[in-house]
Scaffold this active site. Structure first.
Site, mmCIF file in Angstrom:
data_model
loop_
_atom_site.group_PDB
_atom_site.id
_atom_site.type_symbol
_atom_site.label_atom_id
_atom_site.label_comp_id
_atom_site.label_asym_id
_atom_site.label_seq_id
_atom_site.Cartn_x
_atom_site.Cartn_y
_atom_site.Cartn_z
ATOM 1 N N ASN A 185 0.920 -1.225 -0.025
ATOM 2 C CA ASN A 185 0.136 -0.050 -0.062
ATOM 3 C C ASN A 185 0.861 1.145 -0.127
ATOM 4 O OD1 ASN A 185 -2.637 -1.257 0.054
ATOM 5 N ND2 ASN A 185 -2.150 -1.840 2.120
ATOM 6 N N ASP A 196 9.860 -6.335 1.681
ATOM 7 C CA ASP A 196 10.092 -5.661 3.008
ATOM 8 C C ASP A 196 11.414 -5.206 3.181
ATOM 9 O OD1 ASP A 196 8.468 -5.169 5.322
ATOM 10 O OD2 ASP A 196 9.809 -6.625 6.478
ATOM 11 N N ARG A 231 16.335 -1.515 -2.931
ATOM 12 C CA ARG A 231 15.230 -2.015 -3.745
ATOM 13 C C ARG A 231 15.306 -2.190 -5.220
ATOM 14 N NH1 ARG A 231 12.379 1.842 -1.777
ATOM 15 N NH2 ARG A 231 11.797 0.593 0.025
HETATM 16 P P1 IMP Z 1 8.354 -1.785 5.132
HETATM 17 O O1 IMP Z 1 9.156 -2.553 4.056
HETATM 18 O O2 IMP Z 1 7.055 -1.023 4.535
HETATM 19 O O3 IMP Z 1 8.054 -2.368 6.351
HETATM 20 O O4 IMP Z 1 9.193 -0.578 5.244
HETATM 21 C C1 IMP Z 1 9.581 -0.013 6.493
HETATM 22 C C2 IMP Z 1 10.064 1.067 6.791
HETATM 23 O O5 IMP Z 1 11.299 1.303 6.319
HETATM 24 C C3 IMP Z 1 9.247 2.252 6.036
HETATM 25 O O6 IMP Z 1 8.000 2.766 6.701
HETATM 26 C C4 IMP Z 1 10.305 3.426 5.751
HETATM 27 O O7 IMP Z 1 10.420 4.109 7.105
HETATM 28 C C5 IMP Z 1 11.511 2.516 5.882
HETATM 29 N N1 IMP Z 1 12.034 2.264 4.367
HETATM 30 C C6 IMP Z 1 11.870 1.364 3.436
HETATM 31 N N2 IMP Z 1 12.524 1.704 2.453
HETATM 32 C C7 IMP Z 1 12.877 2.727 2.335
HETATM 33 C C8 IMP Z 1 13.576 3.704 1.573
HETATM 34 O O8 IMP Z 1 13.878 3.297 0.391
HETATM 35 N N3 IMP Z 1 14.057 4.670 2.098
HETATM 36 C C9 IMP Z 1 13.956 4.891 3.385
HETATM 37 N N4 IMP Z 1 13.340 4.531 4.167
HETATM 38 C C10 IMP Z 1 12.742 3.355 3.789
#
Ligand code: IMP
Length: 192
Positions: free
Chosen positions: A9, A69, A178
């Site tokens: 999302n 993730d 990513r």
């Molecule tokens: P999730 O993969 O959605 O659980 O992401 C975890 C958290 O990591 C996110 O809410 C962001 O705060 C941080 N995050 C994930 N990817 C990035 C990125 O590419 N840059 C900065 N923060 C990131």
């Protein structure tokens, strides 16, 4: 061209990944697929959370799906916030609160080494494949830039002088965790 649902999302992630998958495969977001659920991230590893997200959506749709993730792993904090990156400052807290807590916890610490690590889970015909991407760098002590999301304003990838938040999406994708994980997914899909 192959079509995959992207089980997220987070529109920032969709935008970044669409840039690198253009012409390789089509992405349908959850919103576009008419799925309105908050996918849980209950596990203590990125791998298990990625698997959970893709599995939940596969069970709903029976369509090919991938999820990812990501965590920010800081050496001086023993790998934290890691898998808890989204909820570092507490459940329901925003990006700014997480960044503020990170800077507070690193106050006075000279070792600022960190890495973003992304795990992608692909479910193709119901079979799972995992791909990892890592971007090493440093955490600076002030916030710079307005692009991107999350911890981008305090993270400088190795090989750059700019934070991720000072970069365009194309620039971020030169270094991005990513992008690296998704490139492995693209290579894999080209072979199957
Ligand atoms: P999730 O993969 O959605 O659980 O992401 C975890 C958290 O990591 C996110 O809410 C962001 O705060 C941080 N995050 C994930 N990817 C990035 C990125 O590419 N840059 C900065 N923060 C990131």
């Amino acid at each position: 061209m192959r079509t995959l649902i992207f089980a997220t999302n987070n529109q920032n992630k969709v935008n970044e990944i669409r840039k690198v998958t253009e012409g390789k495969f089509n992405i349908i977001t959850l919103k576009e697929a008419g799925i309105d659920i908050d996918i849980p991230e209950p596990h203590d590893t990125l791998e298990a959370n990625a698997t959970e997200k893709s599995t939940v959506i596969y069970q709903l749709t029976k369509q090919d799906v991938f999820s990812e993730d990501t965590g920010l792993e800081v050496v001086a904090l023993n790998g934290e916030p890691g898998v808890k990156s989204a909820r570092y400052a507490g459940e329901g807290r925003d990006f700014q609160a997480n960044v503020d807590l990170l800077l507070l916890n690193l106050d006075g610490i000279t070792n600022r080494q960190a890495q973003f690590r992304t795990v992608v889970s692909l479910l193709l015909d119901g079979k799972e494949y995992l791909f990892e991407g890592i971007c090493t760098g440093t955490i600076i002590s002030e916030q710079r830039g307005r692009q991107g999301f999350g911890y981008d304003p305090v993270f400088i990838p190795e090989g750059s002088t700019k934070t991720f938040a000072e970069m365009t999406m194309n620039e971020k994708n030169i270094f991005s965790h990513r992008k690296k994980a998704i490139s492995k997914l693209i290579d894999f899909l080209a072979q199957v």
